[in-house]
Design a protein around this motif. Structure first.
Motif, PDB file in Angstrom:
ATOM      1  N   VAL A   4      19.854 -52.996  35.595  1.00 50.70           N
ATOM      2  CA  VAL A   4      19.975 -54.253  36.350  1.00 50.70           C
ATOM      3  C   VAL A   4      19.741 -55.440  35.437  1.00 50.70           C
ATOM      4  O   VAL A   4      20.472 -56.447  35.499  1.00 50.70           O
ATOM      5  CB  VAL A   4      18.983 -54.253  37.534  1.00 50.70           C
ATOM      6  CG1 VAL A   4      18.949 -55.625  38.203  1.00 50.70           C
ATOM      7  CG2 VAL A   4      19.369 -53.180  38.553  1.00 50.70           C
ATOM      8  N   ARG A   5      18.752 -55.356  34.560  1.00 55.31           N
ATOM      9  CA  ARG A   5      18.516 -56.432  33.598  1.00 55.31           C
ATOM     10  C   ARG A   5      19.732 -56.642  32.696  1.00 55.31           C
ATOM     11  O   ARG A   5      20.127 -57.774  32.410  1.00 55.31           O
ATOM     12  CB  ARG A   5      17.286 -56.112  32.744  1.00 55.31           C
ATOM     13  CG  ARG A   5      15.965 -56.404  33.443  1.00 55.31           C
ATOM     14  CD  ARG A   5      14.786 -55.930  32.640  1.00 55.31           C
ATOM     15  NE  ARG A   5      14.845 -56.335  31.237  1.00 55.31           N
ATOM     16  CZ  ARG A   5      13.949 -55.956  30.330  1.00 55.31           C
ATOM     17  NH1 ARG A   5      12.951 -55.161  30.681  1.00 55.31           N
ATOM     18  NH2 ARG A   5      14.052 -56.354  29.081  1.00 55.31           N
ATOM     19  N   LEU A   6      20.320 -55.526  32.255  1.00 52.95           N
ATOM     20  CA  LEU A   6      21.503 -55.607  31.406  1.00 52.95           C
ATOM     21  C   LEU A   6      22.654 -56.282  32.140  1.00 52.95           C
ATOM     22  O   LEU A   6      23.423 -57.056  31.551  1.00 52.95           O
ATOM     23  CB  LEU A   6      21.915 -54.198  30.957  1.00 52.95           C
ATOM     24  CG  LEU A   6      23.151 -54.088  30.061  1.00 52.95           C
ATOM     25  CD1 LEU A   6      22.928 -54.814  28.738  1.00 52.95           C
ATOM     26  CD2 LEU A   6      23.483 -52.613  29.799  1.00 52.95           C
ATOM     27  N   ALA A   7      22.786 -56.015  33.426  1.00 52.73           N
ATOM     28  CA  ALA A   7      23.861 -56.608  34.223  1.00 52.73           C
ATOM     29  C   ALA A   7      23.788 -58.127  34.213  1.00 52.73           C
ATOM     30  O   ALA A   7      24.816 -58.816  34.229  1.00 52.73           O
ATOM     31  CB  ALA A   7      23.807 -56.086  35.653  1.00 52.73           C
ATOM     32  N   PHE A   8      22.565 -58.654  34.159  1.00 50.01           N
ATOM     33  CA  PHE A   8      22.382 -60.104  34.184  1.00 50.01           C
ATOM     34  C   PHE A   8      22.168 -60.693  32.794  1.00 50.01           C
ATOM     35  O   PHE A   8      21.652 -61.800  32.653  1.00 50.01           O
ATOM     36  CB  PHE A   8      21.218 -60.459  35.105  1.00 50.01           C
ATOM     37  CG  PHE A   8      21.512 -60.185  36.555  1.00 50.01           C
ATOM     38  CD1 PHE A   8      22.408 -60.964  37.264  1.00 50.01           C
ATOM     39  CD2 PHE A   8      20.911 -59.109  37.210  1.00 50.01           C
ATOM     40  CE1 PHE A   8      22.692 -60.709  38.594  1.00 50.01           C
ATOM     41  CE2 PHE A   8      21.189 -58.843  38.535  1.00 50.01           C
ATOM     42  CZ  PHE A   8      22.083 -59.640  39.236  1.00 50.01           C
ATOM     43  N   GLY A   9      22.568 -59.912  31.769  1.00 47.28           N
ATOM     44  CA  GLY A   9      22.622 -60.461  30.425  1.00 47.28           C
ATOM     45  C   GLY A   9      21.389 -60.293  29.580  1.00 47.28           C
ATOM     46  O   GLY A   9      21.314 -60.859  28.488  1.00 47.28           O
TER      47      GLY A   9
END
Length: 273
Positions: free
Chosen positions: A46-51
């Motif tokens: 999820v963190r990766l999804a938001f950059g």
């Protein structure tokens, strides 16, 4: 005759260990460790999804997140012990046979148990390396490049990729058909039982999708003879993010992986051992 007796003795010893309360307790602790790992993987996705660029969204990255938590060193060692116990329990099934499985299916069931024993053993080793501060191992790209230089290396990489894709498809089908319920003694009653089933269904399917993408990266590396196209779970999740509506897809995948983590906690209690 001389070979048969040691083999039978090994099976009896393995069956006795498999039935022991202590080893079963360690195996259940391993499912708890798996739950923690998948919750952290879901959070990283999820963190990766938001950059977010902090840390890799893979097993080692998740364990490093655990190491940074209060009491992280102790938690890492407990995680390693849990995974080691689960690996040993799977190994006893690979040697002694899987209870409740038809004779015609025993070979496949024991091979599956052996593969899981290796997987959980690797996870235990990774937890120990993180706990001791050892980097250990090379990148997936480097390992793929080494494999490609071997005779028929590209074919080997392609086979590895196809096997991973197959495991991913297996997870998706297992989640869709809810056949993971066969792994459980019971799932409680009423809404609690249904919640466990839903978590397992979503979790297996999300994990299967991630594995399918990961296997596809290996196949692409073999087809193009470019080991840089191969990668680990972090690369697979980044590939999902790069697709149309990638942020939404990656958030959904991360939440699904986290759901698998919560399901693993339930499995620690209800697993057939």
């Amino acid at each position: 005759m001389t070979c048969v007796r040691p083999r039978r003795a090994a099976r009896r010893t393995s069956r006795s260990a498999n039935d022991s309360t202590a080893l079963q307790a360690l195996a259940r602790a391993g499912y708890v460790a798996s739950g923690v790992l998948h919750l952290l993987l879901g959070w990283l996705a999820v963190r990766l999804a938001f950059g977010s660029s902090g840390g890799n969204a893979d097993q080692q990255g998740a364990l490093r997140e655990l190491a940074d938590a209060p009491g992280g060193a102790l938690l890492l060692w407990l995680t390693a012990v849990g995974f080691a116990g689960l690996a040993l329990w799977q190994l006893t099934e690979a040697v002694a046979g899987v209870p409740g499985t038809d004779k015609a299916k025993q070979v496949g069931a024991r091979a599956k148990a052996a593969a899981k024993a290796v997987l959980y053993g690797v996870l235990a080793g990774t937890a120990v390396r993180v706990a001791t501060g050892s980097s250990g191992g090379g990148s997936e790209e480097g390992l793929t490049a080494d494999l490609m230089r071997a005779p028929a290396g590209r074919w080997l990489v392609a086979v590895v990729g196809l096997v991973i894709v197959g495991v991913g498809v297996f997870h998706v089908v297992k989640g869709w058909r809810k056949s993971f319920r066969d792994d459980l003694r019971a799932t409680g009653g009423g809404g609690v039982g249904q919640a466990v089933v839903r978590l397992g269904q979503v979790g297996y399917m999300a994990k299967g999708i991630a594995l399918g993408v990961l296997g596809g990266l290996f196949v692409a590396a073999a087809v193009t003879a470019d080991p840089e196209k191969a990668g680990g779970l972090d690369d697979a999740l980044r590939t999902i993010r790069e697709q149309p509506f990638g942020v939404v897809l990656l958030v959904a995948t991360g939440l699904g992986i986290a759901a698998y983590g919560v399901y693993s906690f339930a499995r620690a209690r209800y697993a057939r051992l």
